[in-house]
Design a protein around this motif. Structure first.
Motif, short mmCIF file in Angstrom:
data_model
loop_
_atom_site.label_atom_id
_atom_site.label_comp_id
_atom_site.label_asym_id
_atom_site.label_seq_id
_atom_site.Cartn_x
_atom_site.Cartn_y
_atom_site.Cartn_z
N TRP A 1 0.74 -1.20 0.09
CA TRP A 1 0.00 -0.09 0.00
C TRP A 1 0.95 1.46 -0.13
O TRP A 1 0.66 2.17 -0.73
CB TRP A 1 -0.92 -0.09 1.18
N ARG A 2 2.04 1.22 0.66
CA ARG A 2 2.91 2.50 0.98
C ARG A 2 3.37 2.92 -0.21
O ARG A 2 3.88 4.03 -0.51
CB ARG A 2 3.92 2.11 1.90
N ASP A 3 3.44 1.92 -1.50
CA ASP A 3 3.98 2.21 -2.70
C ASP A 3 3.11 2.79 -3.74
O ASP A 3 3.49 2.80 -4.86
CB ASP A 3 4.87 1.01 -3.25
N VAL A 4 1.90 2.74 -3.40
CA VAL A 4 0.84 3.21 -4.52
C VAL A 4 1.21 4.58 -4.95
O VAL A 4 1.46 5.45 -4.09
CB VAL A 4 -0.64 3.27 -3.71
N PRO A 5 1.35 4.97 -5.92
CA PRO A 5 1.69 6.39 -6.68
C PRO A 5 0.87 7.41 -6.02
O PRO A 5 -0.25 7.15 -6.17
CB PRO A 5 1.67 6.28 -8.19
N ALA A 6 1.41 8.62 -6.03
CA ALA A 6 0.57 9.73 -5.27
C ALA A 6 -0.31 10.22 -6.46
O ALA A 6 -1.24 10.90 -6.27
CB ALA A 6 1.46 11.04 -4.95
N GLN A 7 -0.32 9.78 -7.89
CA GLN A 7 -1.17 10.22 -9.06
C GLN A 7 -2.69 9.76 -8.43
O GLN A 7 -3.51 10.26 -9.23
CB GLN A 7 -0.66 9.70 -10.33
N TYR A 8 -2.83 8.74 -7.74
CA TYR A 8 -4.00 8.34 -7.23
C TYR A 8 -4.50 9.06 -6.16
O TYR A 8 -4.91 8.55 -5.00
CB TYR A 8 -4.11 6.64 -7.10
N ASP A 9 -4.75 10.33 -6.06
CA ASP A 9 -5.19 11.18 -5.13
C ASP A 9 -4.49 11.39 -4.05
O ASP A 9 -4.90 11.44 -2.97
CB ASP A 9 -6.65 10.56 -4.99
N GLY A 10 -3.04 11.49 -4.20
CA GLY A 10 -2.44 11.95 -3.06
C GLY A 10 -1.72 11.15 -2.18
O GLY A 10 -1.44 9.92 -2.99
N PRO A 11 -1.60 11.07 -0.77
CA PRO A 11 -1.08 9.82 -0.05
C PRO A 11 -1.69 8.70 -0.32
O PRO A 11 -2.71 8.58 -0.18
CB PRO A 11 -1.18 10.42 1.37
N TRP A 12 -0.85 7.73 -0.21
CA TRP A 12 -1.33 6.13 -0.16
C TRP A 12 -2.36 6.05 0.80
O TRP A 12 -3.42 5.16 0.79
CB TRP A 12 -0.04 5.13 0.05
N ILE A 13 -2.32 6.60 2.06
CA ILE A 13 -3.06 6.24 3.22
C ILE A 13 -4.73 6.52 2.87
O ILE A 13 -5.50 6.00 3.19
CB ILE A 13 -2.67 6.98 4.62
N ARG A 14 -4.97 7.50 2.12
CA ARG A 14 -6.18 8.21 1.45
C ARG A 14 -6.89 6.90 0.64
O ARG A 14 -7.91 6.36 0.98
CB ARG A 14 -6.07 9.38 0.68
N VAL A 15 -6.16 6.20 -0.17
CA VAL A 15 -6.58 5.34 -1.01
C VAL A 15 -6.65 4.00 0.06
O VAL A 15 -7.81 3.29 -0.42
CB VAL A 15 -5.65 4.66 -2.05
N TYR A 16 -5.89 3.52 0.83
CA TYR A 16 -6.01 2.63 1.80
C TYR A 16 -7.17 2.63 2.82
O TYR A 16 -8.08 1.63 2.73
CB TYR A 16 -4.73 2.49 2.58
N ASP A 17 -7.34 3.93 3.17
CA ASP A 17 -8.62 4.16 4.10
C ASP A 17 -9.87 3.96 3.24
O ASP A 17 -10.83 3.45 4.10
CB ASP A 17 -8.52 5.67 4.66
N LEU A 18 -9.80 4.41 1.96
CA LEU A 18 -11.31 4.15 1.34
C LEU A 18 -11.54 2.65 1.24
O LEU A 18 -12.57 2.20 1.13
CB LEU A 18 -11.28 4.83 0.00
N PHE A 19 -10.45 2.14 0.81
CA PHE A 19 -10.57 0.55 0.39
C PHE A 19 -11.08 -0.25 1.78
O PHE A 19 -11.83 -0.90 1.70
CB PHE A 19 -8.82 -0.19 0.22
#
Length: 91
Positions: free
Chosen positions: A56-74
């Protein structure tokens, strides 16, 4: 380019494919207040992470900023059973 001005990468969700997933909110749940951002980018980040198998920490920032935002939604969608509902709607 997407309609919101962001560049759409290969494998990201197109407008047509998002329409079916847009109505998969369980009955009885309140709609969350609009935050002013589209969920297209974080969902694209989730798909990228699953497709590539990266941490998760390696998800690129192009996907709406910090990786934690993507992970939290998931995780939120996982706890709300959204993924189960989406899988059921695919069959």
């Amino acid at each position: 380019m997407a309609c919101d001005g962001h560049r759409v990468a290969r494998g990201d969700l197109a407008e047509v494919r998002r329409v079916g997933a847009g109505c998969a909110v369980p009955d009885g749940q309140e709609a969350r207040p609009s935050t002013g951002w589209s969920r297209r980018q974080p969902v694209g980040g989730m798909r990228f992470r699953v497709r590539t198998g990266i941490p998760w920490r390696d998800v690129p920032a192009q996907y709406d900023g910090p990786w934690i935002r993507v992970y939290d939604l998931f995780r939120r969608w996982q706890s709300d059973s959204i993924w189960r509902i989406l899988r059921a709607s695919q069959t």
